[in-house]
Write an enzyme that holds these catalytic residues in place. Structure first.
Site, short mmCIF file in Angstrom:
data_model
loop_
_atom_site.label_atom_id
_atom_site.label_comp_id
_atom_site.label_asym_id
_atom_site.label_seq_id
_atom_site.Cartn_x
_atom_site.Cartn_y
_atom_site.Cartn_z
N GLU A 1 1.09 0.48 12.43
CA GLU A 1 1.12 -1.09 12.27
C GLU A 1 -0.18 -1.50 11.86
O GLU A 1 -0.21 -2.41 11.00
CB GLU A 1 1.98 -1.60 13.28
CG GLU A 1 3.16 -0.99 13.66
CD GLU A 1 4.25 -1.13 12.51
OE1 GLU A 1 4.26 -1.94 11.55
OE2 GLU A 1 4.96 -0.13 12.64
N HIS B 1 -1.13 -0.84 8.34
CA HIS B 1 -0.47 -1.74 7.51
C HIS B 1 -1.33 -2.88 7.16
O HIS B 1 -1.61 -3.55 6.11
CB HIS B 1 0.83 -2.30 7.79
CG HIS B 1 1.83 -1.31 7.67
ND1 HIS B 1 2.25 -0.46 6.46
CD2 HIS B 1 3.01 -0.68 8.42
CE1 HIS B 1 3.36 0.23 6.41
NE2 HIS B 1 3.77 0.24 7.83
N HIS C 1 3.40 2.84 3.19
CA HIS C 1 3.93 4.14 3.57
C HIS C 1 3.72 5.31 2.86
O HIS C 1 3.42 4.92 1.69
CB HIS C 1 5.43 3.95 3.73
CG HIS C 1 5.94 3.05 5.06
ND1 HIS C 1 7.05 2.29 4.89
CD2 HIS C 1 5.23 3.01 6.16
CE1 HIS C 1 7.10 1.83 6.15
NE2 HIS C 1 6.02 1.99 6.93
#
Length: 478
Positions: free
Chosen positions: A330, A333, A339
């Protein structure tokens, strides 16, 4: 401080092996019992420190002897590390505990260049190490009459459930100016970035661990110890700025809808947390089960933004490694990483940024992740991660020990029992070439060509020069 601790671990030769047992990490079907026996080589009259800076453990795995080298993760905490909890009447209580003499280590297996290790030595040995491509867990057994530990393969832990575990992020990657190969980045230490991470533990977590703040604190510390290793080879240094435990109730509406929880957490960070605590990124660790098998969600490219530099992570496994990899994902990100697709690779492993979290998670980023992260950093230029923060272990002490290597100081002496460095003068002991570093072994430089860091992306491994304790960076790392 370089201090060698030799612990001989003997493999038990009776029925523990092959039987089933319920451990903190879950129900394990096949494990070995080992008994640490400490053999300490200290100078005469030296005082045994609580947690040595470096340690070696000799143990048998699958009947074969191996040597585990460990080094204290000195850069784990930022200088102003804090802990906050709430009293029964809602009062906020914040402390700045001393964490210089902590018990969290990273390391490697001798003669296995592809090995890694992340170990807590707080109460026995707890953590994981990779040996010959296989991930093993180690943890103390709660037996009243011995110091027994269990060692077992990660794949031998029974699955907690069969449902796939997903990340909630769905956006696709749109490159700025596409870099075709990770090796085209030409990263070097001048590119180093720093993320001061703040972790919030919700009330559900507090209840899940029976209000045991020490256990929660150790779990978080172990997670950050793991995260730091994964980001090291991305030229991103992770430091834990603080922990807040919502011990008297949640301060936001933590709900199964992960987008709503992330939005609320981001707003709370912007309007509350940032006004009282300096940090770069905040992650919420929650016990709630999010909808649709989602175990984490974060804003892509949100780093340094008051609201969007956030993520939410479910404490979805008894195995801390799995949750730590989810938080690493996370945070990835937030750093502009999307991804992985089928064309992405990290050397044959399931990579960190896979949209489905594996039961045997990898600590490696893919070549795609490197490209996306550094395209984002170079194009968006997030400012908060540029400045190197002070660390707890850079505080000056009466006898150096501050890693700054001021003029005339040859080594970070630390304490009296350092076999390589005089504590009173911070000069090398006779015959010593080095005191620490990936290419330093027993106070001597390792041989030229010794692999000190394995590249999982381009196989251009880093090797020792034979002239320095430092491990030069040549390859790219997953």
């Amino acid at each position: 401080m370089i201090q060698v601790l030799l612990v001989t671990i003997c493999l038990a030769a009776f029925p523990y092996q092959g039987s089933s047992i319920i451990l903190e990490s879950g129900n394990v079907n096949d494990y070995e019992v080992i008994y640490p026996r400490k053999v300490t080589a200290l100078p005469k009259g030296a005082v045994q420190p609580k947690y040595e800076d470096t340690m070696q453990y000799e143990l048998k795995v699958n009947g074969e002897p191996v040597v585990l080298h460990l080094e204290k993760n000195k850069g784990l905490f930022s200088k102003d590390y804090s802990e906050t909890h709430y009293s029964f009447d809602g009062r906020k209580i914040t402390t700045n505990p001393s964490v210089e003499d902590h018990c969290y280590y990273h390391g490697r297996i001798e003669n296995d260049a592809d090995s890694t290790a992340s170990i807590s030595a707080c109460n026995g040995l707890k953590g994981h190490f990779k040996l010959q491509g296989e991930m093993y867990l180690i943890e103390p057994l709660k037996l009243s009459d011995s110091e027994a530990h269990a060692v077992f393969k990660l794949k031998n832990v029974e699955k907690e459930d069969e449902a796939p575990k997903m990340c909630g992020v769905t956006q696709n990657w749109e490159s700025y100016e596409p870099i075709k190969k990770a090796s085209d980045l030409n990263l070097n230490p001048e590119h180093q970035r720093y993320v001061e991470l703040f972790i919030v533990v919700d009330h559900g977590m507090y209840t899940k661990y029976n209000g045991d703040s020490d256990k929660i604190r150790q779990r978080v510390h172990q997670m950050v110890n793991i995260m730091k290793e994964s980001y090291t080879y991305m030229y991103i240094d992770i430091l834990l700025a603080g922990i807040e435990i919502w011990s008297n109730g949640d301060l936001i509406n933590v709900q199964p809808a992960s987008p709503n929880t992330l939005n609320s957490f981001g707003e709370w960070r912007e309007t509350d947390l940032l006004k009282r605590k300096s940090h770069d990124n905040a992650q919420l660790l929650t016990s709630i089960a999010f909808d649709e098998q989602i175990i984490g969600r974060a804003y892509i490219g949100g780093i340094c933004d008051p609201k969007r530099s956030t993520g939410v992570v479910q404490d979805h496994s008894e195995i801390n490694l799995r949750v730590a990899v989810t938080m690493t994902h996370e945070l990835g990100h937030n750093l502009g990483i999307h991804h992985d697709t089928d064309s992405c690779s990290c050397g044959g492993y399931s990579c960190i940024m896979s949209p489905v979290i594996s039961d045997e998670p990898s600590k490696y980023f893919s070549d795609c992740s490197y490209i996306q992260c550094w395209e984002f950093i170079m194009n968006q230029k997030p400012q908060c991660i540029l400045k190197k923060p002070l660390r707890t272990d850079t505080v000056s002490t009466p006898v150096s020990g501050n890693e700054l290597l001021e003029a005339g100081i040859e080594c970070d002496c630390g304490s009296l029992e350092n076999p390589c460095c005089y504590a009173t003068t911070c000069k090398m002991r006779p015959g010593s070439q080095c005191a620490e570093g990936l290419c330093c072994d027993q106070c001597r430089f390792m041989k030229k060509g010794t692999v000190c860091r394995v590249s999982m992306v381009d196989r251009n491994d880093d090797t020792c020069t034979g002239q320095s304790a430092d491990c030069p960076r040549n390859g790219l790392y997953g």
